[in-house]
Design an enzyme around this catalytic site. Structure first.
Site, PDB file in Angstrom:
ATOM      1  N   TYR A  22       0.896  -1.385  -0.234  1.00  0.00           N
ATOM      2  CA  TYR A  22      -0.253  -0.282   0.008  1.00  0.00           C
ATOM      3  C   TYR A  22       0.863   1.120  -0.032  1.00  0.00           C
ATOM      4  O   TYR A  22       0.577   2.332   0.765  1.00  0.00           O
ATOM      5  CB  TYR A  22      -0.931  -0.097   1.233  1.00  0.00           C
ATOM      6  CG  TYR A  22      -1.802  -1.192   1.461  1.00  0.00           C
ATOM      7  CD1 TYR A  22      -2.557  -1.612   0.354  1.00  0.00           C
ATOM      8  CD2 TYR A  22      -1.752  -2.016   2.582  1.00  0.00           C
ATOM      9  CE1 TYR A  22      -3.588  -2.696   0.698  1.00  0.00           C
ATOM     10  CE2 TYR A  22      -2.467  -3.186   2.695  1.00  0.00           C
ATOM     11  CZ  TYR A  22      -3.149  -3.669   1.648  1.00  0.00           C
ATOM     12  OH  TYR A  22      -3.955  -4.720   1.937  1.00  0.00           O
ATOM     13  N   TYR A 150     -14.422  -4.933   2.529  1.00  0.00           N
ATOM     14  CA  TYR A 150     -13.203  -5.054   2.062  1.00  0.00           C
ATOM     15  C   TYR A 150     -12.824  -6.799   2.697  1.00  0.00           C
ATOM     16  O   TYR A 150     -13.027  -7.233   3.759  1.00  0.00           O
ATOM     17  CB  TYR A 150     -12.088  -4.591   2.953  1.00  0.00           C
ATOM     18  CG  TYR A 150     -10.613  -4.737   2.819  1.00  0.00           C
ATOM     19  CD1 TYR A 150     -10.097  -4.534   1.707  1.00  0.00           C
ATOM     20  CD2 TYR A 150      -9.873  -5.638   3.510  1.00  0.00           C
ATOM     21  CE1 TYR A 150      -8.595  -4.798   1.380  1.00  0.00           C
ATOM     22  CE2 TYR A 150      -8.733  -6.355   3.335  1.00  0.00           C
ATOM     23  CZ  TYR A 150      -8.086  -5.892   1.978  1.00  0.00           C
ATOM     24  OH  TYR A 150      -6.768  -6.143   1.878  1.00  0.00           O
ATOM     25  N   ASP A 244     -16.862 -13.339   6.978  1.00  0.00           N
ATOM     26  CA  ASP A 244     -15.313 -13.100   6.937  1.00  0.00           C
ATOM     27  C   ASP A 244     -14.895 -12.437   8.280  1.00  0.00           C
ATOM     28  O   ASP A 244     -15.338 -11.228   8.725  1.00  0.00           O
ATOM     29  CB  ASP A 244     -15.140 -11.882   5.813  1.00  0.00           C
ATOM     30  CG  ASP A 244     -13.306 -11.681   5.957  1.00  0.00           C
ATOM     31  OD1 ASP A 244     -13.211 -11.844   6.715  1.00  0.00           O
ATOM     32  OD2 ASP A 244     -13.430 -10.924   4.840  1.00  0.00           O
ATOM     33  N   LYS A 273      -5.355 -13.779  10.888  1.00  0.00           N
ATOM     34  CA  LYS A 273      -5.042 -12.525  11.758  1.00  0.00           C
ATOM     35  C   LYS A 273      -4.415 -13.265  13.045  1.00  0.00           C
ATOM     36  O   LYS A 273      -3.415 -13.765  13.172  1.00  0.00           O
ATOM     37  CB  LYS A 273      -5.756 -11.327  11.768  1.00  0.00           C
ATOM     38  CG  LYS A 273      -6.092 -10.562  10.289  1.00  0.00           C
ATOM     39  CD  LYS A 273      -6.561  -9.144  10.374  1.00  0.00           C
ATOM     40  CE  LYS A 273      -6.460  -8.489   9.192  1.00  0.00           C
ATOM     41  NZ  LYS A 273      -5.275  -8.127   8.562  1.00  0.00           N
TER      42      LYS A 273
END
Length: 429
Positions: A22, A150, A244, A273
């Site tokens: 990014y 997202y 998600d 994560k």
């Protein structure tokens, strides 16, 4: 790290060759050289210590370098660092699959391991499409997803992210066209959504949503009632529901899984994560029995033909098993509740600042929304001066610290945000 300090050789040389995430590399500043991490603290090469307010993209549930996880990985390294999961088995992966099946809501009890969160979403989408094919139903190839959503940066994942406000606008025309709609939040929204499903049901493979918090799309919150509605309407009309939980799972919102707050069980759930305690890459797509059952037959072509090379990696699974140990024996959810109370109190003064649109808190996430995007370049150096690592994105300044952050460290984080935003607000006036 002060601008005048000399960067280590490994940083100066490596920065010439490393492509950062990014990041516009033409204008990117040199990243901060972290040489050690402990608990909620990052230690830089020059001795600077920063309190990490975002837990390395929300992975560090137990803090950095936890001795129990470290010991589990070291012990596994001595025995079996890796073995393929195709035709072979390893104990940490089998134990972890069993534990996740018992921990996940309802009959989510068939675990497919991957390395990254994006890949687990890809696998979930692949499962959903083939679920219908294996049942002899063709044409269900599209997904319903939501504005501000997202789900990752790989190709299929990009297609279910917000196409207008997300990061993937360049790929319009290449990505599959999905059905991206506003998240239903009231009776009118629910009626419109139910009508959409009824009208286009024959082409829908599944509905995918981040439960309670849409993360990288702007830290947008919604109520458990919205999830309950999605579960009801998807069941009523025969659609698969994918949650998600990559960011929301493992305690971040105050329960082990966000779906628990709505009392629902999705057909497929994705995790990553904090799954490994933020130690090693690991993710999973977990399916309910009826989804798994659609792949069972005597015909090889009904099998799920997917297999990441490092799926079920013993080191990563050992870390995840150790992480689950910590959730069982240490007061992580109570720590999240304490963080939530602190964030609600200490971020509240930001509401009075010019340029602040909203302040919101859910679990161990605190958000200050600004009226303009792109302020991170100005804000980050001011946060560093106050000894904290906070990484704003878009128009969002947020905290999502490790659950083990101390009250003093948390006060340093919230104090820095209030202080810096007060200066920012005065300067923009």
């Amino acid at each position: 790290m002060p601008e005048a300090a000399a960067a280590p050789d490994w940083l100066r040389e490596g920065f010439k060759h490393l492509w950062l995430p990014y990041t516009q590399m033409q204008t990117a500043p040199t990243p901060l050289p972290v040489v050690r991490a402990e608990g909620a603290k990052l230690f830089l090469a020059d001795g600077t210590v920063l309190v990490d307010g975002i837990a390395s993209w929300w992975t560090q549930a137990h803090g950095y370098n936890h001795p129990h996880i470290r010991a589990a990985v070291a012990a596994q390294l001595e025995k079996l660092p890796h073995v393929m999961l195709g035709g072979l088995a390893n104990e940490p992966a089998m134990v972890l699959a069993t534990r996740l099946a018992k921990l996940a809501p309802g009959d989510l009890d068939h675990v497919f391991f991957c390395e990254s969160g994006s890949v687990s979403v890809e696998v979930a989408m692949k499962m959903a499409i083939q679920y219908w094919i294996n049942r002899g139903i063709r044409g269900r190839t599209r997904f319903v997803s939501f504005r501000h959503g997202y789900h990752g940066d790989t190709m299929a994942c990009m297609s279910v992210c917000d196409p207008d406000e997300g990061m993937h606008g360049h790929f319009k025309g290449y990505l599959p066209e999905q059905i991206v709609v506003p998240l239903p939040r009231d009776a009118a929204g629910e009626a419109a959504f139910a009508a959409l499903l009824a009208q286009r049901g024959g082409e829908i493979a599944g509905i995918i949503v981040e439960p309670l918090v849409q993360g990288a799309g702007g830290m947008k919150f919604h109520e458990p009632a919205s999830l309950s509605f999605l579960r009801r309407v998807s069941e009523a009309q025969g659609h698969l529901l994918i949650l998600d939980e990559i960011m929301t799972g493992f305690g971040r919102l105050g329960t082990m899984f966000a779906s628990e707050q709505a009392g629902i069980v999705p057909d497929i759930m994705t995790l990553s994560k904090a799954l490994s305690g933020g130690t090693l890459p690991l993710s999973a797509a977990i399916a309910r029995r009826h989804v798994f059952g659609a792949f069972l037959s005597d015909r090889p072509d009904t099998a799920l033909m997917h297999g990441p090379t490092y799926m079920g990696n013993p080191l990563a699974c050992a870390a995840a098993n150790a992480s689950l140990d910590l959730f069982e024996r240490e007061p992580r959810l109570q720590q999240v509740a304490a963080i939530e109370a602190h964030l609600r109190e200490r971020l509240a003064p930001c509401r009075a600042l010019k340029g602040v649109v909203d302040v919101r808190v859910k679990g161990a996430i605190g958000v200050v929304e600004l009226d303009r995007a792109g302020e991170g370049v100005w804000l980050r150096p001011h946060f560093l001066e106050r000894g904290v690592w906070v990484r704003p994105f878009g128009n969002i300044v947020y905290l999502a610290p490790p659950f083990v952050v101390s009250q003093d460290e948390l006060a340093q984080l919230t104090g820095a945000i209030v202080d810096v935003l007060q200066i920012w607000s005065r300067e923009r006036a």
